[in-house]
Design an enzyme around this catalytic site. Structure first.
Site, PDB file in Angstrom:
ATOM      1  N   HIS A  97      38.259  49.211  41.769  1.00 29.63           N
ATOM      2  CA  HIS A  97      37.145  49.876  41.081  1.00 29.63           C
ATOM      3  C   HIS A  97      36.947  51.298  41.599  1.00 29.63           C
ATOM      4  O   HIS A  97      37.491  51.677  42.638  1.00 29.63           O
ATOM      5  CB  HIS A  97      35.841  49.073  41.186  1.00 29.63           C
ATOM      6  N   GLU A 131      31.596  50.947  39.490  1.00 27.58           N
ATOM      7  CA  GLU A 131      30.419  50.664  40.320  1.00 27.58           C
ATOM      8  C   GLU A 131      29.536  51.904  40.309  1.00 27.58           C
ATOM      9  O   GLU A 131      30.047  53.028  40.381  1.00 27.58           O
ATOM     10  CB  GLU A 131      30.867  50.349  41.760  1.00 27.58           C
ATOM     11  N   HIS A 181      33.498  56.250  46.162  1.00 32.04           N
ATOM     12  CA  HIS A 181      34.718  55.645  46.715  1.00 32.04           C
ATOM     13  C   HIS A 181      35.621  55.110  45.618  1.00 32.04           C
ATOM     14  O   HIS A 181      35.178  54.857  44.497  1.00 32.04           O
ATOM     15  CB  HIS A 181      34.421  54.538  47.737  1.00 32.04           C
TER      16      HIS A 181
HETATM   17  C1  LIG Z   1      30.525  45.943  48.770  1.00 27.25           C
HETATM   18  C2  LIG Z   1      30.424  46.668  47.433  1.00 27.25           C
HETATM   19  C3  LIG Z   1      30.229  48.168  47.684  1.00 27.25           C
HETATM   20  O1  LIG Z   1      31.133  48.993  47.461  1.00 27.25           O
HETATM   21  O2  LIG Z   1      29.106  48.488  48.150  1.00 27.25           O
HETATM   22  C4  LIG Z   1      31.638  46.382  46.559  1.00 27.25           C
HETATM   23  O3  LIG Z   1      32.383  47.221  46.108  1.00 27.25           O
HETATM   24  S1  LIG Z   1      31.863  44.724  46.217  1.00 27.25           S
HETATM   25  C5  LIG Z   1      33.346  44.644  45.217  1.00 27.25           C
HETATM   26  C6  LIG Z   1      33.544  43.268  44.659  1.00 27.25           C
HETATM   27  N1  LIG Z   1      32.516  42.926  43.661  1.00 27.25           N
HETATM   28  C7  LIG Z   1      32.723  43.024  42.339  1.00 27.25           C
HETATM   29  O4  LIG Z   1      33.818  43.335  41.856  1.00 27.25           O
HETATM   30  C8  LIG Z   1      31.555  42.662  41.444  1.00 27.25           C
HETATM   31  C9  LIG Z   1      31.794  42.865  39.990  1.00 27.25           C
HETATM   32  N2  LIG Z   1      32.975  42.157  39.538  1.00 27.25           N
HETATM   33  C10 LIG Z   1      32.950  41.066  38.742  1.00 27.25           C
HETATM   34  O5  LIG Z   1      31.870  40.621  38.344  1.00 27.25           O
HETATM   35  C11 LIG Z   1      34.253  40.431  38.403  1.00 27.25           C
HETATM   36  O6  LIG Z   1      35.219  40.810  39.382  1.00 27.25           O
HETATM   37  C12 LIG Z   1      34.770  40.797  37.001  1.00 27.25           C
HETATM   38  C13 LIG Z   1      34.994  42.294  36.839  1.00 27.25           C
HETATM   39  C14 LIG Z   1      33.791  40.307  35.930  1.00 27.25           C
HETATM   40  C15 LIG Z   1      36.127  40.127  36.799  1.00 27.25           C
HETATM   41  O7  LIG Z   1      35.995  38.809  37.138  1.00 27.25           O
HETATM   42  P1  LIG Z   1      37.215  37.775  36.947  1.00 27.25           P
HETATM   43  O8  LIG Z   1      38.453  38.370  37.520  1.00 27.25           O
HETATM   44  O9  LIG Z   1      36.773  36.446  37.421  1.00 27.25           O
HETATM   45  O10 LIG Z   1      37.238  37.697  35.393  1.00 27.25           O
HETATM   46  P2  LIG Z   1      38.409  37.545  34.384  1.00 27.25           P
HETATM   47  O11 LIG Z   1      39.648  37.053  35.017  1.00 27.25           O
HETATM   48  O12 LIG Z   1      37.834  36.780  33.270  1.00 27.25           O
HETATM   49  O13 LIG Z   1      38.634  39.047  33.942  1.00 27.25           O
HETATM   50  C16 LIG Z   1      38.313  39.501  32.674  1.00 27.25           C
HETATM   51  C17 LIG Z   1      39.287  40.601  32.344  1.00 27.25           C
HETATM   52  O14 LIG Z   1      39.010  41.739  33.202  1.00 27.25           O
HETATM   53  C18 LIG Z   1      40.165  42.070  33.936  1.00 27.25           C
HETATM   54  N3  LIG Z   1      39.760  42.522  35.273  1.00 27.25           N
HETATM   55  C19 LIG Z   1      39.235  41.773  36.247  1.00 27.25           C
HETATM   56  N4  LIG Z   1      38.974  42.505  37.321  1.00 27.25           N
HETATM   57  C20 LIG Z   1      39.342  43.777  37.000  1.00 27.25           C
HETATM   58  C21 LIG Z   1      39.321  45.012  37.696  1.00 27.25           C
HETATM   59  N5  LIG Z   1      38.870  45.080  38.934  1.00 27.25           N
HETATM   60  N6  LIG Z   1      39.769  46.106  37.078  1.00 27.25           N
HETATM   61  C22 LIG Z   1      40.221  46.042  35.793  1.00 27.25           C
HETATM   62  N7  LIG Z   1      40.266  44.899  35.074  1.00 27.25           N
HETATM   63  C23 LIG Z   1      39.836  43.780  35.679  1.00 27.25           C
HETATM   64  C24 LIG Z   1      41.005  40.811  33.966  1.00 27.25           C
HETATM   65  O15 LIG Z   1      42.351  41.135  34.169  1.00 27.25           O
HETATM   66  C25 LIG Z   1      40.733  40.245  32.603  1.00 27.25           C
HETATM   67  O16 LIG Z   1      41.522  40.942  31.656  1.00 27.25           O
HETATM   68  P3  LIG Z   1      42.428  40.199  30.566  1.00 27.25           P
HETATM   69  O17 LIG Z   1      41.450  39.315  29.828  1.00 27.25           O
HETATM   70  O18 LIG Z   1      42.996  41.303  29.736  1.00 27.25           O
HETATM   71  O19 LIG Z   1      43.439  39.429  31.361  1.00 27.25           O
HETATM   72 CO   LIG Z   2      32.679  49.330  46.051  1.00 29.13          CO
END
Ligand SMILES: C[C@@H](C(=O)O)C(=O)SCCNC(=O)CCNC(=O)[C@H](O)C(C)(C)COP(=O)(O)OP(=O)(O)OC[C@H]1O[C@@H](n2cnc3c(N)ncnc32)[C@H](O)[C@@H]1OP(=O)(O)O
Ligand SMILES: [Co+2]
Length: 134
Positions: free
Chosen positions: A79, A130, A7
């Protein structure tokens, strides 16, 4: 190692409005909202012939997509999810290449009832990846 694109996820500020647009304007096969409390999101899956779209909306105060929506208030691609046969082998290989696995490093059960892991977007050309074991 990676297989099919499972996805593409889009974070949206209004889940129902996004679902309605995919249904009526794009004529897509749109599912029902599904709460995923372990992931801090509510999702709607849209079935396409060759992959899926996952609409994402925050669930709870500490949703991992809150920061993304603050930076992208109109929404945006959040993602991509690739399928793998063996998620632990994939994880160990990726760690060896220097990629950062997010969270505890242990797979969680994703929206399809299968193990998933996330890789840091800064390690993959600015794209959050992912992996889902199928
Ligand atoms: C249900 C399941 C499924 O499909 O089965 C799902 O999908 S669950 C989908 C939701 N779950 C997840 O996303 C889990 C994994 N995600 C995470 O752990 C978090 O979202 C992070 C990716 C670590 C980002 O966390 P957060 O925004 O709090 O951190 P942050 O502000 O310090 O971000 C660090 C840097 O990464 C960038 N950044 C953050 N999210 C981003 C994304 N989605 N794509 C690209 N870049 C991204 C920010 O702009 C920042 O860049 P700069 O420093 O350059 O400004
Ligand atoms: Co997903």
């Amino acid at each position: 190692m990676i297989g099919r694109l499972n996805h593409v996820a889009i974070a949206v500020p209004d889940l129902q409005a996004a679902a309605d647009q995919y249904r009526t304007a794009l004529g897509a096969n749109v599912g029902e909202p599904q709460d995923e409390p372990d992931h801090g999101v509510t999702v709607i899956f849209i079935e396409l012939p060759n992959t899926k779209i996952e609409l994402l909306y925050p669930l709870g105060d500490d949703s991992p997509i809150n920061g993304f929506l603050e930076k992208n208030p109109a929404g945006g691609i959040h993602h991509m999810c690739f399928e793998v046969d063996d998620i632990l082998a994939a994880r160990d290989h990726l760690i060896e290449t220097g990629a950062r696995v997010l969270g505890s490093g242990e797979p969680k059960i994703g929206a399809h009832g299968k193990p998933v892991l996330f890789l840091h977007p800064k390690d993959f050309q600015g794209t959050l990846v992912e992996l889902e074991q199928v």
